[in-house]
Design a protein around this motif. Structure first.
Motif, PDB file in Angstrom:
ATOM      1  N   ALA A 179       0.945  -1.096  -0.063  1.00  0.00           N
ATOM      2  CA  ALA A 179      -0.090   0.077  -0.028  1.00  0.00           C
ATOM      3  C   ALA A 179       0.822   1.165  -0.009  1.00  0.00           C
ATOM      4  O   ALA A 179       1.715   1.626   0.926  1.00  0.00           O
ATOM      5  N   ALA A 180       0.910   2.217  -1.180  1.00  0.00           N
ATOM      6  CA  ALA A 180       1.505   3.194  -1.154  1.00  0.00           C
ATOM      7  C   ALA A 180       0.950   4.180  -0.233  1.00  0.00           C
ATOM      8  O   ALA A 180      -0.271   4.421  -0.307  1.00  0.00           O
ATOM      9  N   LYS A 181       1.768   4.917   0.511  1.00  0.00           N
ATOM     10  CA  LYS A 181       1.403   6.245   1.124  1.00  0.00           C
ATOM     11  C   LYS A 181       1.102   7.432   0.269  1.00  0.00           C
ATOM     12  O   LYS A 181       1.982   7.618  -0.419  1.00  0.00           O
ATOM     13  N   PRO A 182       0.027   8.015   0.615  1.00  0.00           N
ATOM     14  CA  PRO A 182      -1.035   7.931   1.439  1.00  0.00           C
ATOM     15  C   PRO A 182      -2.003   6.862   0.769  1.00  0.00           C
ATOM     16  O   PRO A 182      -2.298   6.857  -0.366  1.00  0.00           O
ATOM     17  N   CYS A 183      -2.569   5.803   1.644  1.00  0.00           N
ATOM     18  CA  CYS A 183      -3.354   4.708   1.043  1.00  0.00           C
ATOM     19  C   CYS A 183      -4.822   5.224   1.863  1.00  0.00           C
ATOM     20  O   CYS A 183      -4.866   5.433   2.851  1.00  0.00           O
ATOM     21  N   PRO A 184      -5.704   4.952   0.994  1.00  0.00           N
ATOM     22  CA  PRO A 184      -7.438   5.377   1.134  1.00  0.00           C
ATOM     23  C   PRO A 184      -7.479   4.135   2.401  1.00  0.00           C
ATOM     24  O   PRO A 184      -7.275   3.153   2.111  1.00  0.00           O
ATOM     25  N   PRO A 185      -8.230   4.662   3.341  1.00  0.00           N
ATOM     26  CA  PRO A 185      -8.686   3.561   4.444  1.00  0.00           C
ATOM     27  C   PRO A 185      -9.553   2.560   3.998  1.00  0.00           C
ATOM     28  O   PRO A 185      -9.335   1.502   4.432  1.00  0.00           O
ATOM     29  N   SER A 186     -10.416   2.750   2.979  1.00  0.00           N
ATOM     30  CA  SER A 186     -11.176   1.508   2.440  1.00  0.00           C
ATOM     31  C   SER A 186     -10.187   0.556   1.793  1.00  0.00           C
ATOM     32  O   SER A 186     -10.139  -0.744   2.093  1.00  0.00           O
ATOM     33  N   LYS A 187      -9.371   1.003   1.209  1.00  0.00           N
ATOM     34  CA  LYS A 187      -8.190   0.104   0.642  1.00  0.00           C
ATOM     35  C   LYS A 187      -7.311  -0.709   1.628  1.00  0.00           C
ATOM     36  O   LYS A 187      -7.172  -1.951   1.699  1.00  0.00           O
ATOM     37  N   LEU A 188      -7.051   0.036   2.673  1.00  0.00           N
ATOM     38  CA  LEU A 188      -6.207  -0.595   3.526  1.00  0.00           C
ATOM     39  C   LEU A 188      -6.786  -1.456   4.666  1.00  0.00           C
ATOM     40  O   LEU A 188      -6.591  -2.642   4.792  1.00  0.00           O
ATOM     41  N   MET A 189      -8.230  -1.180   4.493  1.00  0.00           N
ATOM     42  CA  MET A 189      -9.134  -2.357   5.287  1.00  0.00           C
ATOM     43  C   MET A 189      -9.221  -3.627   4.469  1.00  0.00           C
ATOM     44  O   MET A 189      -9.408  -4.800   5.064  1.00  0.00           O
ATOM     45  N   GLN A 190      -9.604  -3.419   3.363  1.00  0.00           N
ATOM     46  CA  GLN A 190      -9.555  -4.517   2.370  1.00  0.00           C
ATOM     47  C   GLN A 190      -8.346  -5.265   2.431  1.00  0.00           C
ATOM     48  O   GLN A 190      -8.343  -6.419   2.614  1.00  0.00           O
ATOM     49  N   MET A 191      -6.984  -4.806   2.490  1.00  0.00           N
ATOM     50  CA  MET A 191      -5.953  -5.447   2.595  1.00  0.00           C
ATOM     51  C   MET A 191      -5.635  -6.124   4.117  1.00  0.00           C
ATOM     52  O   MET A 191      -5.310  -7.406   4.264  1.00  0.00           O
ATOM     53  N   ILE A 192      -6.227  -5.522   5.183  1.00  0.00           N
ATOM     54  CA  ILE A 192      -6.261  -6.049   6.363  1.00  0.00           C
ATOM     55  C   ILE A 192      -7.172  -7.373   6.475  1.00  0.00           C
ATOM     56  O   ILE A 192      -6.771  -8.428   7.103  1.00  0.00           O
ATOM     57  N   ALA A 193      -8.198  -7.030   5.799  1.00  0.00           N
ATOM     58  CA  ALA A 193      -9.081  -8.286   5.801  1.00  0.00           C
ATOM     59  C   ALA A 193      -8.440  -9.550   5.318  1.00  0.00           C
ATOM     60  O   ALA A 193      -8.665 -10.772   5.500  1.00  0.00           O
ATOM     61  N   GLU A 194      -7.725  -9.179   3.945  1.00  0.00           N
ATOM     62  CA  GLU A 194      -7.207 -10.426   3.219  1.00  0.00           C
ATOM     63  C   GLU A 194      -6.117 -10.805   4.282  1.00  0.00           C
ATOM     64  O   GLU A 194      -5.983 -12.143   4.144  1.00  0.00           O
ATOM     65  N   ALA A 195      -5.255 -10.132   4.818  1.00  0.00           N
ATOM     66  CA  ALA A 195      -4.103 -10.412   5.569  1.00  0.00           C
ATOM     67  C   ALA A 195      -4.643 -11.417   6.572  1.00  0.00           C
ATOM     68  O   ALA A 195      -4.097 -12.586   6.979  1.00  0.00           O
ATOM     69  N   ASN A 196      -5.983 -10.985   7.070  1.00  0.00           N
ATOM     70  CA  ASN A 196      -6.363 -11.966   8.495  1.00  0.00           C
ATOM     71  C   ASN A 196      -6.872 -13.263   7.807  1.00  0.00           C
ATOM     72  O   ASN A 196      -6.735 -14.115   8.449  1.00  0.00           O
TER      73      ASN A 196
END
Length: 114
Positions: A93-110
């Motif tokens: 995720a490149a800074k700055p990363c939109p929160p919605s994209k980061l949340m999708q990435m966190i869900a995938e990592a989990n």
């Protein structure tokens, strides 16, 4: 686990992880403290900045990868291609990363952690 040396970004990332219902290890501003933490308990997933207060995060990322911990690199200092060569299973995720994209990435990592 959150490893980020910029205080505002570290707090924002940690709050996003908490808002999704996860417990946060950190945030850690440097690799040294993060290594102490993983010696105690491996996280389910990690969000790592590439440049930390005590150098690049790659030694920590290597240890997490060896332990099977999914990683999200959150940085403005490295390209997706550079990460993919060294960590083919990591997300970037490149800074700055939109929160919605980061949340999708966190869900995938989990999902990958279980």
């Amino acid at each position: 686990m959150v490893v980020e040396d910029e205080v505002i970004i570290a707090l924002d990332l940690s709050e996003t992880v908490r808002d999704m219902g996860f417990r946060v290890e950190g945030p850690y501003a440097n690799n040294g403290h993060a290594f102490i933490a993983i010696d105690q308990e491996m996280p389910d997933f990690a969000i790592l900045d590439v440049r930390t207060a005590d150098g690049e995060v790659f030694p920590l990322a290597d240890a997490l990868t060896e332990a099977g911990v999914p990683i999200i690199f959150h940085s403005g200092h490295i390209t997706d291609h550079e990460i993919a060569e060294r960590y083919p299973n990591a997300q970037t995720a490149a800074k700055p990363c939109p929160p919605s994209k980061l949340m999708q990435m966190i869900a995938e990592a989990n999902k990958r952690a279980h």
